[in-house]
Write a protein that holds these residues in place. Sequence first.
Motif, mmCIF file in Angstrom:
data_model
loop_
_atom_site.group_PDB
_atom_site.id
_atom_site.type_symbol
_atom_site.label_atom_id
_atom_site.label_comp_id
_atom_site.label_asym_id
_atom_site.label_seq_id
_atom_site.Cartn_x
_atom_site.Cartn_y
_atom_site.Cartn_z
ATOM 1 N N MET A 167 1.226 -6.079 2.089
ATOM 2 C CA MET A 167 1.515 -5.410 3.348
ATOM 3 C C MET A 167 0.922 -4.014 3.293
ATOM 4 N N ALA A 168 0.278 -3.615 4.391
ATOM 5 C CA ALA A 168 -0.425 -2.337 4.384
ATOM 6 C C ALA A 168 -0.612 -1.808 5.798
ATOM 7 N N THR A 169 -0.486 -0.496 5.932
ATOM 8 C CA THR A 169 -0.922 0.184 7.152
ATOM 9 C C THR A 169 -2.424 0.385 6.996
ATOM 10 N N ALA A 175 4.090 -0.162 1.448
ATOM 11 C CA ALA A 175 4.994 -0.112 0.292
ATOM 12 C C ALA A 175 6.445 -0.125 0.748
ATOM 13 N N ALA A 176 6.762 0.655 1.782
ATOM 14 C CA ALA A 176 8.138 0.694 2.284
ATOM 15 C C ALA A 176 8.586 -0.691 2.743
ATOM 16 N N ASN A 177 7.697 -1.398 3.426
ATOM 17 C CA ASN A 177 8.071 -2.721 3.929
ATOM 18 C C ASN A 177 8.242 -3.741 2.817
ATOM 19 N N VAL A 178 7.415 -3.708 1.785
ATOM 20 C CA VAL A 178 7.633 -4.672 0.707
ATOM 21 C C VAL A 178 8.920 -4.346 -0.051
ATOM 22 N N LYS A 193 0.847 -1.202 0.000
ATOM 23 C CA LYS A 193 0.000 0.000 0.000
ATOM 24 C C LYS A 193 0.874 1.240 0.000
ATOM 25 N N GLY A 194 0.756 2.039 -1.053
ATOM 26 C CA GLY A 194 1.581 3.225 -1.193
ATOM 27 C C GLY A 194 0.775 4.507 -1.133
ATOM 28 N N ILE A 230 -7.081 0.409 -3.445
ATOM 29 C CA ILE A 230 -5.923 0.356 -4.351
ATOM 30 C C ILE A 230 -5.235 -1.006 -4.277
ATOM 31 N N LEU A 231 -5.226 -1.608 -3.082
ATOM 32 C CA LEU A 231 -4.644 -2.940 -2.950
ATOM 33 C C LEU A 231 -5.442 -3.964 -3.753
#
Length: 460
Positions: free
Chosen positions: A334-336, A254-257, A227-228, A315-316
């Motif tokens: 992965m998403a917040t 997004a940062a984590n992926v 998720k960005g 969006i995901l």
Amino acid sequence: MTDRLLTERPSDALAVTPVFTGETSTLDGAAAAWAKAHGFTGSAGAVLLLPGEDGTPAGALLGLGARREALPARSMLAGALAGVLPEGDWVLEAGEALDPDLTALAFLNGGYRFERYRAAPGVNAAGRLFVAGADAGRAAEAARATTLVRDLVNTPTSDLGPAGIEAAIRALGAEFGAQVSATIGDDLLGANLPMIHAVGRASAEAPRLVDLTWGEEAAPRVTLVGKGVAFDTGGLDIKPASGMLLMKKDMGGAANVLGLARLVMAHRLPVRLRVLVPAVENAISGNAFRPGDVLHSRKGKTVEIGNTDAEGRLILADALALGDEEAPQILIDMATLTGAARVALGPDLPPFYTDDETFASALADAARAQHDPLWRMPLWAPYKANLASKIADTNNVTTDGMAGSVTAALFLQGFVEKAASWTHLDVYGWRPKAGPTGPVGGEAQGIRALFSVMASRYGG
């Protein structure tokens, strides 16, 4: 940062001695007396420098807390050394008290500071550490992945909007020879990614889907979706001011992926990696999507908008549907995603959802072994009914407000069909309190555990 971890034992290094709570009496006489005089009892994460005859440091003590604490957890306490050890070379014998690799990683992560916007960077401890028995190279790669995640999450949206996220992905791709493409703005409609377009169209920066591929075409397919959302106002269902203060971190998935992708590529896992990041800003303007709108999705389902602040799952859903079309062996997003996950488990323990029992068991084991906390939550099928819409195939939220993280996962599950294994992680992406392994700010969550499972499965 990684140069603080030594790969060879220096001949003149000073010793760091691990000490369990209540066991300072096992130290030599001078060290025991110094510890007593300074109230050092071996409590978890405490560090005490020992003086030499000339007043310069002669060694250090690291408190490990009670012996009953798990080995991975107490190994992470070594991060406290990074902010204390003065310039010079130090050595730590892990022995049976510590896991060498986790100790080395903790030391590197504990030295992280985000100082991009400071005119005068802080004065940080500069001691270098050799951890006996550690794979220094592996620890350094894990630290680089963590640093990437933290830097991206900590960067404000003024410097990391949708275009900035794309630039970060392109930079990572260039480092490892990956192919990167992007579908931007109205081209999303032609590419059948309508929900990504709808969520991001109100922003001054065009929404986009960034697509990174790496590895041999014939290798097992592993697809990561992050998720960005560069910033989330909540859309027309606007958040209060207090709810927006940390929304620069809404691209934490997004940062984590990207951190996980860095581990995969750095260790050259024999997989066909694909990373899909829908990068948008959920802004407000005359063309913002509205509560009550019905959106078409890539999957063909229609989605009634019950709340514009539940935009991440929209969006995901399009990105998951795109990734699913290749029938990857592993599909991870992965998403917040929800505040409900934080209410249930707090900021440090992200939930994960999957119906793959083998993968779930392996991930839970890896999370414990790597001290990368995760907790499995149920895909409770009866709650799917709470996402019903009277005019569309589904709603993006429930009306009762209950089981928010579970129902968000169930919503996403409805867009996955062909993947052999799908797992959703609802991460927080933020460390609200400073600890031995890092300051307050952006945080990597789950990526070391996920990588461990992949490395075990694919032989990395």
